[in-house]
Design a protein around this motif. Structure first.
Motif, PDB file in Angstrom:
ATOM      1  N   ASN A   1      -1.651  -0.221  -5.661  1.00  0.00           N
ATOM      2  CA  ASN A   1      -2.680   1.007  -7.137  1.00  0.00           C
ATOM      3  C   ASN A   1      -1.589   1.056  -7.966  1.00  0.00           C
ATOM      4  OD1 ASN A   1      -3.105   2.048  -9.007  1.00  0.00           O
ATOM      5  ND2 ASN A   1      -4.042   4.187  -7.090  1.00  0.00           N
TER       6      ASN A   1
ATOM      7  N   ASP B   1       1.136   4.666  -1.349  1.00  0.00           N
ATOM      8  CA  ASP B   1       0.396   6.618  -2.077  1.00  0.00           C
ATOM      9  C   ASP B   1       1.162   7.085  -3.002  1.00  0.00           C
ATOM     10  OD1 ASP B   1       2.453   8.311  -0.679  1.00  0.00           O
ATOM     11  OD2 ASP B   1       0.738   8.066   1.277  1.00  0.00           O
ATOM     12  N   GLN B   2       0.795   8.226  -2.942  1.00  0.00           N
ATOM     13  CA  GLN B   2       1.029   8.700  -4.634  1.00  0.00           C
ATOM     14  C   GLN B   2       2.599   9.255  -3.907  1.00  0.00           C
ATOM     15  OE1 GLN B   2      -2.374  11.905  -5.278  1.00  0.00           O
ATOM     16  NE2 GLN B   2      -1.830  12.879  -3.107  1.00  0.00           N
ATOM     17  N   ASN B   3       2.673   9.961  -3.021  1.00  0.00           N
ATOM     18  CA  ASN B   3       4.323  10.253  -2.202  1.00  0.00           C
ATOM     19  C   ASN B   3       5.018   9.115  -2.132  1.00  0.00           C
ATOM     20  OD1 ASN B   3       3.143  13.231  -2.301  1.00  0.00           O
ATOM     21  ND2 ASN B   3       2.289  12.388  -0.367  1.00  0.00           N
TER      22      ASN B   3
ATOM     23  N   THR C   1       2.241   2.582   4.405  1.00  0.00           N
ATOM     24  CA  THR C   1       1.255   2.535   5.313  1.00  0.00           C
ATOM     25  C   THR C   1       0.917   1.140   4.892  1.00  0.00           C
ATOM     26  OG1 THR C   1       0.525   5.028   5.218  1.00  0.00           O
ATOM     27  CG2 THR C   1      -0.689   3.499   6.856  1.00  0.00           C
TER      28      THR C   1
ATOM     29  N   ASP D   1       4.882   7.593   0.215  1.00  0.00           N
ATOM     30  CA  ASP D   1       5.018   6.728   1.462  1.00  0.00           C
ATOM     31  C   ASP D   1       4.567   5.075   1.490  1.00  0.00           C
ATOM     32  OD1 ASP D   1       6.615   9.480   2.480  1.00  0.00           O
ATOM     33  OD2 ASP D   1       4.431  10.017   1.939  1.00  0.00           O
TER      34      ASP D   1
ATOM     35  N   TYR E   1       0.378   4.291  -8.608  1.00  0.00           N
ATOM     36  CA  TYR E   1       1.922   4.946  -7.051  1.00  0.00           C
ATOM     37  C   TYR E   1       2.931   3.998  -7.593  1.00  0.00           C
ATOM     38  CZ  TYR E   1      -2.661   7.589  -5.683  1.00  0.00           C
ATOM     39  OH  TYR E   1      -3.732   8.372  -5.980  1.00  0.00           O
TER      40      TYR E   1
ATOM     41  N   PRO F   1       0.948  -1.491  -0.249  1.00  0.00           N
ATOM     42  CA  PRO F   1       0.173  -0.051  -0.211  1.00  0.00           C
ATOM     43  C   PRO F   1       0.987   0.627  -0.150  1.00  0.00           C
ATOM     44  CG  PRO F   1       0.030  -1.121   2.282  1.00  0.00           C
ATOM     45  CD  PRO F   1       0.614  -2.482   1.163  1.00  0.00           C
TER      46      PRO F   1
END
Length: 336
Positions: A283, A145-147, A151, A149, A286, A143
């Protein structure tokens, strides 16, 4: 994607290949300290087979991590922060494994000597298993994210695929360690190592089949790169079969090279499937890519010059160190 970005992606794969080929038999021998050796004299011989090399072999891991940090800082940041707890456990296992050799040699009581023998055995097994889990979880998808990172939750790290991957790498290291013991010893230890591998290789074949099935189910490797993935998986099966044939026919070098190539094949499989990514996100939008996770062209250019200036010296040293300590060690009863 530039040529330098591609070059450094390949170089990091080469460094991890070297680490698993060399440190793989260290892990395997370490796992055998208590289970394989029958008394203190045999344990001394088993430890001495890797005594001159194990700490130098770990340099390949440090170099791979340093190269990742310098060439692909986004990859390094996401991987090392997202897998922080797993890497912490790997570090703890490596520390216990490393200090166990020295502490065991200086213990005056059998209780503490036994404690550090178990520390070396368990530390080696845990390190191999956790490395397998880490890389298997990484290619499954995390998982992110777009940055960049991550989690993640417990089941992102620990699941059927990552556990099978951890077990597969552990068994690969174990048979590689037994093949190394066959190369480095004479007499009873060598014969026993061959007998153990006659049992372990069928287990390894079964594990490779299960891993290949789960690779198809849990990753996109076969969907995105069906030909190259199939070829590499077939290569893994072939070199494992050659190594097993070497065990049955008592061809020690063939067995050792075959088990080492199996570990290298796993790294090649991972890097082939990742390309052109460096981290797989749940995703796909990302996922971290080689082209946007690398350092500046100037930094990559400077690193390339330095690396190819120093690398020949390092390789000559490694070859020389193994040549100096190439002689076999006699099993305790033979030496008596």
């Amino acid at each position: 994607m530039t040529n330098l970005q591609l070059l450094w992606f390949i170089l990091i794969g080469v460094l991890f290949s070297g680490f698993f080929f060399l440190e793989g038999f260290d892990f395997g021998v370490g796992m055998l300290i208590k289970s394989f050796a029958r008394d203190d004299a045999e344990r001394d011989v088993v430890i001495r087979t890797i005594g001159p090399h194990w700490d130098g072999n770990e340099v390949w891991l440090i170099t791979a991590g340093g190269a990742m940090f310098a060439s692909f800082p986004m990859w390094y940041a996401t991987l090392f922060s997202g897998f922080y707890l797993v890497l912490f456990l790997i570090l703890a296992a490596l520390i216990f494994r490393g200090v166990s050799f020295e502490f065991r040699a200086n213990m005056r009581t059998q209780t503490w000597k036994t404690f550090w023998e178990w520390a070396g055995t368990i530390g080696s097994g845990c390190a191999a298993f956790l490395f397998g889990m880490l890389f298997t979880a990484m290619i499954k998808g995390m998982p992110i994210d777009q940055n960049g990172d991550m989690t993640a939750h417990f089941t992102d790290y620990v699941n059927l695929f990552s556990i099978v991957g951890g077990v597969a790498v552990t068994v690969l290291c174990l048979v590689h360690g037994l093949n190394f013991i066959r190369l480095k010893t004479e007499g009873g230890l060598r014969d026993r190592a061959r007998a153990w591998n006659k049992i372990l290789y069928p287990v390894l074949f079964a594990g490779e089949v299960v891993f290949a099935i789960l690779l198809f189910v849990y990753t996109d490797f076969f969907q995105k790169k069906p030909l190259s993935t199939t070829v590499i998986v077939a290569f893994l099966v072939v070199v494992t079969a050659l190594a097993y044939w070497g065990v049955l026919g008592n061809h020690e070098w063939l067995s050792f090279v075959g088990s080492g190539l199996s570990l290298i094949g796993v790294v090649v499989l991972i890097f082939n499937g990742l390309f052109p990514r460096v981290m797989v996100a749940n995703n796909p939008a990302y996922s971290l890519l080689i082209k946007n996770s690398s350092n500046s062209p100037y930094t990559l250019h400077l690193m390339t010059i330095l690396t190819f200036s120093i690398l020949p010296i390092v390789l000559v040293y490694f070859i020389w160190s193994y040549w100096v300590f190439y002689k076999r060690l006699a099993s305790p009863k033979q030496s008596a």
